[in-house]
Structure formats: C-alpha cells, structure tokens
Design a protein around this motif. Structure first.
Motif, mmCIF file in Angstrom:
data_model
loop_
_atom_site.group_PDB
_atom_site.id
_atom_site.type_symbol
_atom_site.label_atom_id
_atom_site.label_comp_id
_atom_site.label_asym_id
_atom_site.label_seq_id
_atom_site.Cartn_x
_atom_site.Cartn_y
_atom_site.Cartn_z
ATOM 1 N N VAL A 284 7.880 3.206 -12.525
ATOM 2 C CA VAL A 284 7.230 2.551 -11.394
ATOM 3 C C VAL A 284 6.678 1.219 -11.861
ATOM 4 N N SER A 285 6.919 0.167 -11.104
ATOM 5 C CA SER A 285 6.328 -1.134 -11.389
ATOM 6 C C SER A 285 5.746 -1.687 -10.088
ATOM 7 N N ALA A 286 4.723 -2.513 -10.217
ATOM 8 C CA ALA A 286 4.053 -3.049 -9.031
ATOM 9 C C ALA A 286 3.312 -4.319 -9.384
ATOM 10 N N LYS A 287 3.050 -5.117 -8.356
ATOM 11 C CA LYS A 287 2.187 -6.282 -8.478
ATOM 12 C C LYS A 287 1.621 -6.584 -7.098
ATOM 13 N N GLY A 288 0.485 -7.258 -7.071
ATOM 14 C CA GLY A 288 -0.116 -7.563 -5.781
ATOM 15 C C GLY A 288 -1.507 -8.115 -5.945
ATOM 16 N N LYS A 289 -2.248 -8.149 -4.840
ATOM 17 C CA LYS A 289 -3.614 -8.657 -4.893
ATOM 18 C C LYS A 289 -4.440 -8.069 -3.755
ATOM 19 N N LEU A 290 -5.727 -8.046 -3.977
ATOM 20 C CA LEU A 290 -6.699 -7.586 -2.995
ATOM 21 C C LEU A 290 -7.703 -8.702 -2.788
ATOM 22 N N THR A 291 -7.840 -9.135 -1.543
ATOM 23 C CA THR A 291 -8.758 -10.216 -1.215
ATOM 24 C C THR A 291 -9.892 -9.669 -0.358
ATOM 25 N N ALA A 292 -11.112 -9.810 -0.836
ATOM 26 C CA ALA A 292 -12.275 -9.314 -0.102
ATOM 27 C C ALA A 292 -12.580 -10.239 1.063
ATOM 28 N N GLY A 293 -12.994 -9.627 2.194
ATOM 29 C CA GLY A 293 -13.345 -10.407 3.368
ATOM 30 C C GLY A 293 -14.451 -9.748 4.153
ATOM 31 N N ALA A 294 -15.073 -10.502 5.045
ATOM 32 C CA ALA A 294 -16.187 -9.974 5.826
ATOM 33 C C ALA A 294 -15.746 -8.854 6.757
ATOM 34 N N GLN A 295 -14.494 -8.899 7.225
ATOM 35 C CA GLN A 295 -13.977 -7.888 8.137
ATOM 36 C C GLN A 295 -13.188 -6.803 7.416
ATOM 37 N N GLY A 296 -13.288 -6.747 6.099
ATOM 38 C CA GLY A 296 -12.536 -5.767 5.331
ATOM 39 C C GLY A 296 -11.603 -6.453 4.347
ATOM 40 N N ASN A 297 -11.024 -5.679 3.466
ATOM 41 C CA ASN A 297 -10.142 -6.225 2.447
ATOM 42 C C ASN A 297 -8.757 -6.520 2.999
ATOM 43 N N HIS A 298 -8.056 -7.449 2.349
ATOM 44 C CA HIS A 298 -6.659 -7.739 2.655
ATOM 45 C C HIS A 298 -5.824 -7.343 1.443
ATOM 46 N N TYR A 299 -4.810 -6.502 1.680
ATOM 47 C CA TYR A 299 -3.983 -5.968 0.604
ATOM 48 C C TYR A 299 -2.582 -6.564 0.681
ATOM 49 N N ASP A 300 -2.036 -6.879 -0.477
ATOM 50 C CA ASP A 300 -0.679 -7.415 -0.571
ATOM 51 C C ASP A 300 -0.043 -6.786 -1.806
ATOM 52 N N LEU A 301 0.955 -5.918 -1.598
ATOM 53 C CA LEU A 301 1.509 -5.128 -2.699
ATOM 54 C C LEU A 301 3.032 -5.156 -2.684
ATOM 55 N N GLY A 302 3.610 -5.391 -3.856
ATOM 56 C CA GLY A 302 5.044 -5.239 -4.058
ATOM 57 C C GLY A 302 5.282 -4.151 -5.086
ATOM 58 N N PHE A 303 6.279 -3.285 -4.863
ATOM 59 C CA PHE A 303 6.486 -2.153 -5.769
ATOM 60 C C PHE A 303 7.971 -1.855 -5.933
#
Length: 501
Positions: free
Chosen positions: A265-284
């Motif tokens: 399994v391999s993956a990369k991505g990012k999590l961006t914190a925000g006032a209305q909740g987090n934003h997730y961006d994931l590739g796997f």
C-alpha cells in the motif's frame, strides 16, 4: 581579591551540612525557585570576577532530600539526592534520583562550558506519567514505561540523541532536533519495532486535553516514521515508512509505503485545517492485496476472495465522519483477479429470478454457501458529493459474465443499478418460453443469451426486478453492447432476434 588591569578572585568555600530554606539570604537569585533541603559544599574557584562564567572551579555540592520549583508550567522537583561536581569551566552531576511531579526519575547532567552553556542530560524512568509533561489531563494515569532519554540543550535548541520507551503495546525511539522561539521547529525521526496506531491516536487525544501547547499551529514539523510491524484496529502491517510535515494549518503526507494483506500500500496527501472542518486530499495505490483479509479487517459483511489492485484520488471536507462521506469526491480504478463473491444481496436476488427458469443446462452459483467464482472484476468508480457511480464495472467468469451500471449513495446507503447478466452455457428450449423478460440471443449458434435487471433500494435489502430491453435507455444499451460484445443487429432488428420472427 586583586585589583589591577586584570582583576583576580581566588576563593575556597567549605560548609557543614545545613538546611536550606526558602529565604536563601546569600543566594537571592535562587529565591524564585524556592529551594529546600540539606546541602553541604566544598568549592574553590579562581579567575576574573567580572565574568564568573569564565572562572575555573573545583569541588562538590552534596544535596540530600533537596527540592525546588522550576517555574512556569513545570512540575516541582523533589527528593533530589546526589552530588554536583565542578571541574574547571564545567559542571556534572552524579547519578541523581528525583521525583518530578508523580514520576520517579534517575538522571545525570553535565554543562560543558559555562560561557556556552550546553546542557547534556540523560534520564530514565520506570514509569513516566504524561500528566507531568502536560501531555494529559491532571487525573490521567497514562504513562510511558521504561523511558530512556539522552538530550542536549543549547540556546533554545534541543538535540534528541535518543528518546525511547513503551506506551501501552507500542515501542518507539525518537531522535532529531526541536527549536523553540517565535517560530518553533521540530525535525524528528521515529522508529519502532512494534507500533499500534491506536496508541498513537490516543497520545494525540491526550495531548489535546493537556496544556503543553504541542498543537501550536506555529510549530513547523517534519516527521519520518519507520515501523517494522504494527496494527490499526484489525489491520496488520509491516515495513511501514512514512514522511510527514506540518506547516501552519496544513499537514502533508509526502509519502507512505507499507506491506499489508500479502501486498503493498502506498499513499500521499494532505489535511488542511479550517474553521468549518478539515479538508482532506488523498491519493492511494493498493497492489496485490488479499481481498478476503481486507474485507474481514474492515468488518464488511460481504465476502470477497481474490487478489485486489486499486488506485484512486479522493477529496473530502468536514468536521465529522458523516460530513466526510457526504462531501467525498474522486476517482477509483479497481481490478480483482481469481476469487469468489459471497453474501452479496443483489447477486443473490438476480440468481433467484434466473432460477425460475428450468430451460438452462447449468446450475447458477449458490451465493450463500459456495459464492460466485470470477476470473476478473474491473472497472472505474467515480465519486461526487458522496455518490459513487460506474459505467464500466464488469465481472468475467467461466460460467457467467456480468456488467453493472449505476450509482450508490454512500451516505444514505442505497443504490440504483442496472445489471446485465450473460450466462455462458447453452439454452435447451426456444427463447420465447423463457419466463424472464429482456433475454437476448447472441453468438453464431444463438447459444448465448443476456438478461437485464434493476436493483434499487437499501444496500442491505435491495429490490431486484427483471426489465425488458426496450425499457432501457439507448446509452445504457450501448454500454452493454460494448461490454458483452453483442452484435448491432440485436438493437436494429429485435423482432427477429428476440422473438424468433
């Protein structure tokens, strides 16, 4: 004491053992630390008194049942027993046993040069309570067992040569740099022979409840993780390597690679914190995964065997898991080989309808006991705002082929599918006696046929009905034509082909 171009002070101080109390009349600088306990000193020194840090010293200070309050958010240090030895322009302690907060610690310390005071500290503790480092609430008993640390400190920079211990079932070693200041930075490497990611998440949760400020968004973090073997719930993995960083409110997974379920399994991505909740961006990317073990680990009731390959990119946002599912969007490419499908309600109901006909020279798979064997399952799944859809999901087997077109709502857990079924055995009677609408004969000897069904409703108990060909949209028919490689005449002369006229 000489006064000249080069001032000089030479002294020797000897005391009996005396009790130091909070007043400290001759050591006013120490009053802020509230020192208490028994002290005995024998110290000599010489040099320029204009710079005490540059003088040479020798001798010892013995501490017995000594205590002090470092100040700030630090806990009191009690029961200090040991000696401090002065050698030239340096200082070092014997092995000292102390109680820090609720934790018992044995340590040694050294300052190499008073003019450039780099402190070298080694510590060990059989049980270090996280509340003493403000990493857990005051009432928490969470602790790191068998803690050992070797740390250098100089001018706001901490060099962690080694910090190891055990938290619950996880063993770890940390090394790297941590710099304090207005823009704090941490560059750390964590290695572990055995790690439970649930323990890591628990540490993070405890840290959120503490007041150490380790979640300060100003902290710039770079973290390298290397795990020999580990678990997350029912998922077992090995040879995990990950590279993470945090800059402001963005946590980036630059790379992750691990072995699990007989594959990688391999993956990369990012999590961006925000006032209305987090934003997730994931590739796997999943390669050669044992599908049966994966579905079991994920507590999915449907049973799948075979080798799975899957690649995808998914984005989502929200403060809760329900929000994440509702906003999920992306694309997933799926391929499974050489396995069986079992306990799929849609397929069971399709086969129940087909079994009404006794005109076929074969027995359809039993989805409960034996399952449906397949050679290949392939397709692309598009996800948009919590709805997964596919136009090319295809199942190929020795006895039967199936094509599935439609969508499934991830949040409401309902589906709307059109299913094409192509048994690969022969027909014993004429086609117009088959009690399932929508059959199409194909092939040179008209030996193969296809039937079409709709599946709608909840995943757990969908409604499945056979549908006539004329009820399907032309675009859907074109998809089935390409997938099953059906001749065009089926759609241009349905009277001759379907009704035998």
């Amino acid at each position: 004491l000489r006064y000249s171009d080069r001032p000089y002070l030479g002294f020797e101080l000897q005391t009996n053992q005396f009790t130091l109390n909070g007043s400290v009349p001759i050591l006013t600088h120490w009053q802020q630390y509230h020192p208490q306990g028994r002290v005995q000193a024998r110290i000599s020194g010489s040099g320029n008194p204009e710079d005490f840090a540059a003088m040479d010293y020798s001798g010892t200070v013995a501490l017995n049942a000594f205590s002090l309050q470092p100040g700030g958010s630090l806990k009191p240090i009690n029961n200090i027993n040991g000696t401090v030895a002065f050698k030239g322009n340096s200082l070092e302690t014997s092995s000292v046993t102390v109680r820090y907060g609720s934790s018992f610690i044995t340590g040694r310390g050294r300052i190499r040069n008073f003019r450039n005071p780099e402190a070298e500290i080694t510590l060990s503790s059989p049980e270090f309570f996280l509340r003493d480092a403000n990493l857990a609430p005051p009432a928490s008993n969470a602790a790191i067992r068998r803690l050992n640390a070797s740390i250098f400190q100089n001018d706001g920079t901490y060099t962690i040569h080694s910090l190891s211990g055990q938290f619950n079932s996880s063993h770890f070693t940390v090394n790297g740099l941590y710099t304090t200041g207005k823009a704090p930075e941490a560059n750390l490497t964590v290695t572990s022979p055995k790690l439970n990611l649930d323990d890591v998440l628990l540490l993070g949760k405890l840290g959120d409840q503490g007041d150490a400020g380790q979640n300060d968004p100003k902290l710039s973090l770079k973290l390298r993780l290397s795990v020999e073997s580990g678990t997350y719930h029912k998922i077992a993995f090995s040879k995990l390597n990950a590279n993470l960083s945090r800059d402001g409110g963005v946590l980036s997974l630059r790379e992750l690679d691990a072995t699990m379920f007989d594959g990688r399994v391999s993956a990369k991505g990012k999590l961006t914190a925000g006032a209305q909740g987090n934003h997730y961006d994931l590739g796997f990317n999943l390669e050669h995964i044992n599908a049966e073990h994966l579905f079991h680990a994920l507590d999915i009731s449907r049973e799948v065997t075979g080798t799975m390959n899957m690649q995808g990119d998914v984005t989502a946002r929200g403060a809760t898991w329900a929000d994440v599912k509702q906003t999920a969007s992306g694309n997933v490419k799926l391929r499974l080989e050489k396995g069986t499908l079992r306990r799929f309600n849609v397929l069971s109901k399709v086969f129940s309808i087909l079994n009404v006909s006794q005109l076929l020279k074969f027995q359809l798979p039993d989805m409960v006991s034996d399952g449906m064997p397949y050679n290949v399952i392939r397709g692309t799944i598009d996800i948009k705002e919590g709805i997964a859809s596919s136009q090319n999901l295809f199942i190929r087997g020795d006895a039967i082929n199936m094509s599935i077109i439609g969508k499934a709502n991830i949040v409401k857990e309902d589906l709307d599918l059109t299913i094409g079924v192509q048994p690969l055995q022969t027909v014993d009677k004429v086609v117009n006696r088959i009690p399932v609408v929508g059959w199409l004969l194909t092939g040179k000897s008209k030996a193969f046929l296809t039937a079409y069904f709709e599946a709608k409703g909840k995943w757990s108990d969908p409604t499945v009905t056979a549908i006539p060909v004329k009820a399907m949209a032309k675009g859907v028919l074109n998809v089935f034509q390409r997938v099953f490689e059906l001749p065009v005449r089926l759609f241009t002369d349905t009277g001759e082909v379907i009704l035998g006229r």
